[in-house]
Enzyme design. Sequence first.
Site, mmCIF file in Angstrom:
data_model
loop_
_atom_site.group_PDB
_atom_site.id
_atom_site.type_symbol
_atom_site.label_atom_id
_atom_site.label_comp_id
_atom_site.label_asym_id
_atom_site.label_seq_id
_atom_site.Cartn_x
_atom_site.Cartn_y
_atom_site.Cartn_z
ATOM 1 C CG ASP A 94 -4.913 -8.298 -3.605
ATOM 2 O OD1 ASP A 94 -5.370 -7.649 -2.649
ATOM 3 O OD2 ASP A 94 -3.859 -7.993 -4.197
ATOM 4 C CG ASN A 101 -2.590 -4.164 -19.483
ATOM 5 O OD1 ASN A 101 -3.083 -3.503 -18.571
ATOM 6 N ND2 ASN A 101 -1.283 -4.187 -19.709
ATOM 7 C CE LYS A 149 -1.239 -5.514 -4.460
ATOM 8 N NZ LYS A 149 -2.662 -5.684 -4.786
#
Length: 292
Positions: free
Chosen positions: A105, A154, A69
């Site tokens: 998205d 993350n 992406k």
Amino acid sequence: MTGRTKWVGIVGYPIRHSLSPLMHNAAFEAMGLDYGYIPLEVAPRRIRSAVKAIRVLGFSGFNVTIPHKRRIMAWVDRLTSEARLIGAVNTVEIHRGRWIGHNTDGRGFLRAFMEETGEPIPGKRVLILGAGGAARAVAFQWVLEGGAAVMIANRSSARAAELVRDLRRSPVRCSASVLPWTKASLEAGIRQADIIINATSVGMKPDDPPLLPDDVLRPHHVVCDLIYKPPMTVLLKQAQAAGAKAINGLGMLVHQGALSFEIWTGQRPPIGVMQEALRQGLLGRNVEPARD
């Protein structure tokens, strides 16, 4: 299929799990459009060759999924303001030989979220697990819609910091922060959050460990997992056990795909047909765990 058939598809690695071909081809057939949608498995080291091949073969466009992406941005001729802001492309429109990079998205997630929860976004605080392309799209869409705060957690703190930096530098004013990937920090973030979104791949496999500590979710939480296969991940089971709303990624897959369909064809697709094709695909095919 004829010599006039227009071809679109999805580029990713791996790609065998994807249900996107099912829903798009069902929509093309229902509308009588001479289009075909095919999966294109492209390993990261072969992306340059794949780009050349797609140009030669005369595709009308294609979707892009993990792990391409962000890399595909190097080959598009123009980015929409949305894709530029997000920093990732999931849909390429090919018009008169020029490649235009879009990102559907974020809007796809938002449509699914509103459809399935009816929850207002302005003023809400969200904790996003992950910092990849899907996480970026959701985070930017969240602040564009007036979300009060975004926390990014993350395992790679550098990627989380990069996303938070980009959010703070964007034209949209927002409160964005990095949440360290530790049990104590995650528990603190969950206490502050109204919405928890999993944008990682953890949960696709049956033996994946839980993302969150037990007994931290509460009934007021809305928990979204962008994974759609399996439809009920460990995270969503935790949410249900806590009495919270639990939403998987199937709705996002449909709505981001519908937006791509409109970009390529100029026509609105039959959402119900796409949803039914996905339902049949999940029931009738032994597909691998998935998140497009």
